[in-house]
Design a protein around this motif. Structure first.
Motif, PDB file in Angstrom:
ATOM      1  N   THR A 198       0.818  -1.345  -0.034  1.00  0.00           N
ATOM      2  CA  THR A 198      -0.271   0.173   0.143  1.00  0.00           C
ATOM      3  C   THR A 198       1.380   1.402  -0.141  1.00  0.00           C
ATOM      4  OG1 THR A 198      -0.252   0.563   2.330  1.00  0.00           O
ATOM      5  CG2 THR A 198      -1.801  -1.721   2.065  1.00  0.00           C
ATOM      6  N   GLY A 199       2.063   0.758  -0.567  1.00  0.00           N
ATOM      7  CA  GLY A 199       3.375   1.984   0.085  1.00  0.00           C
ATOM      8  C   GLY A 199       2.931   3.172  -0.102  1.00  0.00           C
ATOM      9  N   PHE A 200       3.386   3.289  -2.316  1.00  0.00           N
ATOM     10  CA  PHE A 200       2.701   3.734  -3.118  1.00  0.00           C
ATOM     11  C   PHE A 200       1.245   4.529  -3.499  1.00  0.00           C
ATOM     12  CE2 PHE A 200       5.961   0.785  -4.466  1.00  0.00           C
ATOM     13  CZ  PHE A 200       6.980   1.757  -5.665  1.00  0.00           C
ATOM     14  N   THR A 201       0.390   3.732  -3.186  1.00  0.00           N
ATOM     15  CA  THR A 201      -0.654   4.352  -2.500  1.00  0.00           C
ATOM     16  C   THR A 201      -0.722   5.722  -1.432  1.00  0.00           C
ATOM     17  OG1 THR A 201      -2.029   2.532  -3.142  1.00  0.00           O
ATOM     18  CG2 THR A 201      -3.516   4.674  -2.575  1.00  0.00           C
ATOM     19  N   LYS A 202      -0.497   5.181  -0.830  1.00  0.00           N
ATOM     20  CA  LYS A 202      -0.077   6.432   0.318  1.00  0.00           C
ATOM     21  C   LYS A 202       1.491   6.998   0.792  1.00  0.00           C
ATOM     22  CE  LYS A 202      -2.910   2.994   3.416  1.00  0.00           C
ATOM     23  NZ  LYS A 202      -2.362   2.233   4.196  1.00  0.00           N
ATOM     24  N   ASP A 203       2.259   7.289  -0.444  1.00  0.00           N
ATOM     25  CA  ASP A 203       3.093   8.022  -1.239  1.00  0.00           C
ATOM     26  C   ASP A 203       4.160   7.310   0.676  1.00  0.00           C
ATOM     27  OD1 ASP A 203       5.183   8.900  -2.335  1.00  0.00           O
ATOM     28  OD2 ASP A 203       4.972  11.009  -1.716  1.00  0.00           O
ATOM     29  N   LYS A 204       4.509   6.123   0.721  1.00  0.00           N
ATOM     30  CA  LYS A 204       5.288   6.331   2.496  1.00  0.00           C
ATOM     31  C   LYS A 204       6.674   5.533   1.916  1.00  0.00           C
ATOM     32  CE  LYS A 204       2.269   6.322   5.710  1.00  0.00           C
ATOM     33  NZ  LYS A 204       2.386   6.926   6.945  1.00  0.00           N
ATOM     34  N   SER A 205       7.396   5.911   2.150  1.00  0.00           N
ATOM     35  CA  SER A 205       9.153   5.803   2.242  1.00  0.00           C
ATOM     36  C   SER A 205       8.982   4.408   2.738  1.00  0.00           C
ATOM     37  CB  SER A 205      10.482   6.636   2.861  1.00  0.00           C
ATOM     38  OG  SER A 205      10.160   6.450   3.929  1.00  0.00           O
ATOM     39  N   ALA A 206       9.893   3.402   2.743  1.00  0.00           N
ATOM     40  CA  ALA A 206      10.613   2.913   3.968  1.00  0.00           C
ATOM     41  C   ALA A 206      10.278   3.397   5.009  1.00  0.00           C
ATOM     42  CB  ALA A 206      11.712   2.033   3.231  1.00  0.00           C
ATOM     43  N   ASP A 207      11.204   4.404   5.149  1.00  0.00           N
ATOM     44  CA  ASP A 207      11.691   4.475   6.748  1.00  0.00           C
ATOM     45  C   ASP A 207      10.553   4.855   7.349  1.00  0.00           C
ATOM     46  OD1 ASP A 207      14.553   4.141   7.185  1.00  0.00           O
ATOM     47  OD2 ASP A 207      14.729   5.985   6.121  1.00  0.00           O
ATOM     48  N   GLU A 208       9.205   5.472   6.590  1.00  0.00           N
ATOM     49  CA  GLU A 208       7.918   6.012   7.369  1.00  0.00           C
ATOM     50  C   GLU A 208       7.307   4.415   7.430  1.00  0.00           C
ATOM     51  OE1 GLU A 208       6.582  10.240   4.809  1.00  0.00           O
ATOM     52  OE2 GLU A 208       6.947   8.317   4.185  1.00  0.00           O
ATOM     53  N   LEU A 209       7.510   3.321   7.442  1.00  0.00           N
ATOM     54  CA  LEU A 209       6.872   2.305   7.163  1.00  0.00           C
ATOM     55  C   LEU A 209       7.205   1.613   8.961  1.00  0.00           C
ATOM     56  CD1 LEU A 209       5.700   0.602   3.457  1.00  0.00           C
ATOM     57  CD2 LEU A 209       4.603   2.259   5.145  1.00  0.00           C
ATOM     58  N   SER A 210       8.384   1.908   8.957  1.00  0.00           N
ATOM     59  CA  SER A 210       9.063   1.030   9.840  1.00  0.00           C
ATOM     60  C   SER A 210       8.536   1.675  11.288  1.00  0.00           C
ATOM     61  CB  SER A 210      10.794   1.361  10.017  1.00  0.00           C
ATOM     62  OG  SER A 210      10.971   1.314  10.684  1.00  0.00           O
ATOM     63  N   MET A 211       8.318   0.962  12.262  1.00  0.00           N
ATOM     64  CA  MET A 211       7.927   1.425  13.613  1.00  0.00           C
ATOM     65  C   MET A 211       8.370   2.021  14.611  1.00  0.00           C
ATOM     66  SD  MET A 211       3.816  -0.298  13.520  1.00  0.00           S
ATOM     67  CE  MET A 211       4.525  -2.089  13.294  1.00  0.00           C
ATOM     68  N   ALA A 212       9.995   1.166  14.221  1.00  0.00           N
ATOM     69  CA  ALA A 212      10.640   1.196  15.412  1.00  0.00           C
ATOM     70  C   ALA A 212      12.106   0.245  15.282  1.00  0.00           C
ATOM     71  CB  ALA A 212      10.006   0.402  16.804  1.00  0.00           C
ATOM     72  N   ASP A 213      13.245   0.636  15.266  1.00  0.00           N
ATOM     73  CA  ASP A 213      14.325   0.044  14.733  1.00  0.00           C
ATOM     74  C   ASP A 213      14.792  -0.994  15.865  1.00  0.00           C
ATOM     75  OD1 ASP A 213      16.099   1.760  16.679  1.00  0.00           O
ATOM     76  OD2 ASP A 213      16.586   2.887  15.254  1.00  0.00           O
ATOM     77  N   ALA A 214      15.718  -2.212  15.522  1.00  0.00           N
ATOM     78  CA  ALA A 214      16.321  -3.262  16.148  1.00  0.00           C
ATOM     79  C   ALA A 214      16.510  -2.845  17.694  1.00  0.00           C
ATOM     80  CB  ALA A 214      17.726  -3.455  15.436  1.00  0.00           C
ATOM     81  N   GLY A 215      17.140  -1.659  17.771  1.00  0.00           N
ATOM     82  CA  GLY A 215      17.565  -0.834  18.886  1.00  0.00           C
ATOM     83  C   GLY A 215      16.530  -0.067  19.731  1.00  0.00           C
ATOM     84  N   ALA A 216      15.677   0.114  19.420  1.00  0.00           N
ATOM     85  CA  ALA A 216      13.726   0.291  20.061  1.00  0.00           C
ATOM     86  C   ALA A 216      13.415  -0.616  20.612  1.00  0.00           C
ATOM     87  CB  ALA A 216      13.552   1.689  19.530  1.00  0.00           C
ATOM     88  N   MET A 217      13.259  -1.337  19.280  1.00  0.00           N
ATOM     89  CA  MET A 217      12.415  -3.257  19.780  1.00  0.00           C
ATOM     90  C   MET A 217      13.363  -4.064  20.798  1.00  0.00           C
ATOM     91  SD  MET A 217      10.101  -2.651  17.925  1.00  0.00           S
ATOM     92  CE  MET A 217       9.277  -4.707  18.624  1.00  0.00           C
ATOM     93  N   ALA A 218      14.516  -3.642  20.408  1.00  0.00           N
ATOM     94  CA  ALA A 218      15.540  -4.479  21.986  1.00  0.00           C
ATOM     95  C   ALA A 218      14.865  -4.148  23.908  1.00  0.00           C
ATOM     96  CB  ALA A 218      16.511  -3.976  21.894  1.00  0.00           C
ATOM     97  N   GLU A 219      14.905  -2.446  23.326  1.00  0.00           N
ATOM     98  CA  GLU A 219      14.908  -1.755  24.606  1.00  0.00           C
ATOM     99  C   GLU A 219      13.459  -2.466  24.980  1.00  0.00           C
ATOM    100  OE1 GLU A 219      14.692   2.892  26.271  1.00  0.00           O
ATOM    101  OE2 GLU A 219      16.528   1.959  24.426  1.00  0.00           O
ATOM    102  N   GLN A 220      11.933  -1.930  24.611  1.00  0.00           N
ATOM    103  CA  GLN A 220      10.583  -2.081  24.395  1.00  0.00           C
ATOM    104  C   GLN A 220      10.281  -3.297  24.840  1.00  0.00           C
ATOM    105  OE1 GLN A 220       8.507  -1.460  21.191  1.00  0.00           O
ATOM    106  NE2 GLN A 220       6.678  -2.329  21.466  1.00  0.00           N
TER     107      GLN A 220
END
Ligand SMILES: Cc1cc2nc3c(=O)[nH]c(=O)nc-3n(C[C@H](O)[C@H](O)[C@H](O)COP(=O)(O)OP(=O)(O)OC[C@H]3O[C@@H](n4cnc5c(N)ncnc54)[C@H](O)[C@@H]3O)c2cc1C
Length: 383
Positions: free
Chosen positions: A50-72
């Motif tokens: 759905t990324g082109f419909t919403k014009d979302k970059s990969a960064d915008e589709l990411s909810m958190a990186d690995a560091g943030a997930m490890a902490e969470q």
């Protein structure tokens, strides 16, 4: 095995992260190590189409990186790390020359895209989009290009066709079948989706295959078996997925279409479990989100001392073709029955009933897609 060996989860896709989130609801402290071949970003894979419909970059589709997930999640995460072997009898896994102990091992390492070997010098223009890193690479390679050819007219091919059209791209779909989503949709429903996409400007080349992909000054030229030629800036290959079983087979684990597990998600080796796209659960290979969420909830309980077999409800799949909204609940492969279809324009109600008249599956498109919930209640849960 050392007493302190962690639970090791291989894979940080929806399966791996969903499991660990469920585990942490039940047990805040047991050491958990997650290992992933990719960057470990937490993202919702269904959003990739759905990324082109919403014009979302990969960064915008990411909810958190690995560091943030490890902490969470209070876990360790090793990114860009590929497990190369498992030694179940020693409770070890290997990353090249390095060996790691586990107390329990969960394989959540997904499915591989099937790659066609097609002659021609244009292969570098062919992309598969099965994770966030693929999506990032595809968007970067597309640049200012405006023409995309899609090989495959399955669920993923159709979703990308609709999404790229919404994003303003010219789209050609090439597939050997005579209908879209063969094996998933009955004929009238498939025709409705195809007509919906064609009305949006998607060009279909069905009942043919790509025989050659030749580099051009700009983009590639695809030569089709029916004699036609298609020009494109990039090619998306969406011809199917295959559960990753190679390392499991090499370790002696039982594998058929996927890594074979029972309803407790146990493989044939002690303390080794599998779930998500790589697993074949009690005969079912279900490459969708709802089944893996059910597995995550059940396995979290099992791993914390309450053995819990996974049970599935009825799990309709929404096909993300907004030009012709579609919901499908495929009948189980082992159930005999017949489809009956009613069609009014692109609104199709297709019902699959067994000999006793029991509804066992359905597909609804267009205005009838809203009947999904009501129909799902009539279909028995998957056994
Ligand atoms: C474009 C697209 C749209 C979709 N839309 C829908 C939808 O609308 N609804 C729906 O229900 N389903 C949809 N699906 C399917 C759904 O997204 C998948 O079933 C689900 O995301 C699979 O999750 P997973 O964690 O099992 O696998 P993956 O997300 O593939 O994760 C696998 C993980 O394992 C890691 N890995 C692999 N091998 C190794 C190794 N040897 N060592 C270390 N790490 C390894 C990878 O790096 C990755 O972290 C869609 C799929 C696609 C591609």
């Amino acid at each position: 095995m050392s007493a302190q060996a962690p639970i090791v989860v291989v894979g940080t896709g929806l399966a791996g992260y969903s499991l660990v989130k469920e585990l942490r609801k039940l047990d805040k402290d047991t050491p958990i190590l997650m290992i992933t071949a990719d960057d470990g970003h937490n993202y919702s894979k269904p959003m990739l189409s759905t990324g082109f419909t919403k014009d979302k970059s990969a960064d915008e589709l990411s909810m958190a990186d690995a560091g943030a997930m490890a902490e969470q999640l209070n876990v360790d995460i090793r990114t860009f790390t590929t497990v190369t072997a498992i030694k179940p009898d020693q409770h070890l896994l290997e990353i090249g020359d390095e060996q790691l102990s586990y107390s329990k091992l969960v394989l959540a390492w997904g499915a591989d895209v099937i790659r066609l070997s097609i002659p021609g010098d244009g292969q570098s223009h062919v992309h598969s989009i099965n994770d966030l890193m693929d999506y990032r690479a595809f968007r970067k390679a597309l640049g200012d290009g405006k023409r995309v050819a899609i090989m495959g007219a399955g669920l993923i091919g159709c979703e990308f066709a609709n999404d790229l059209r919404n994003g303003g791209y010219e789209v050609d779909v090439i597939a050997p079948s005579d209908a879209v989503m063969p094996g998933l949709l009955p004929p009238q429903a498939a025709t409705a989706v195809r007509d919906g996409l064609a009305a949006e400007g998607v060009r279909f080349h069905l009942e043919t295959v790509v025989e050659n992909i030749a580099q051009q000054e700009q983009g590639v030229r695809l030569s089709l078996a029916n004699g036609q030629q298609v020009e494109a800036d990039l090619v998306v290959s969406a011809v199917g997925l295959r559960p990753r079983t190679e390392l499991a087979k090499a370790a002696g684990l039982g594998c058929q279409r996927g890594i074979v597990v029972n309803r407790l998600l146990q493989t044939s080796a002690p303390d080794v479990y599998a779930m998500g796209d790589c697993a074949e659960v009690d005969g079912h290979v279900l490459l969708y989100v709802l089944p893996l969420m059910a597995c995550a909830r059940a396995l979290a309980k099992t791993l914390t001392g309450e053995p819990t077999p996974v049970s599935y409800g009825t799990m309709p799949v929404m096909v993300k073709t907004p030009c012709c909204p579609t919901a499908v609940c495929p009948p189980p492969a082992n159930v005999e029955g017949e489809w009956t279809e009613e069609r009014e324009g692109n609104n199709v109600r297709a019902l699959f009933k067994d000999a006793s008249g029991q509804l066992q599956g359905f597909a609804v498109t267009g205005d009838y897609a809203v009947e999904k919930q009501a129909l799902a209640k009539q279909v028995p849960p998957l056994h």
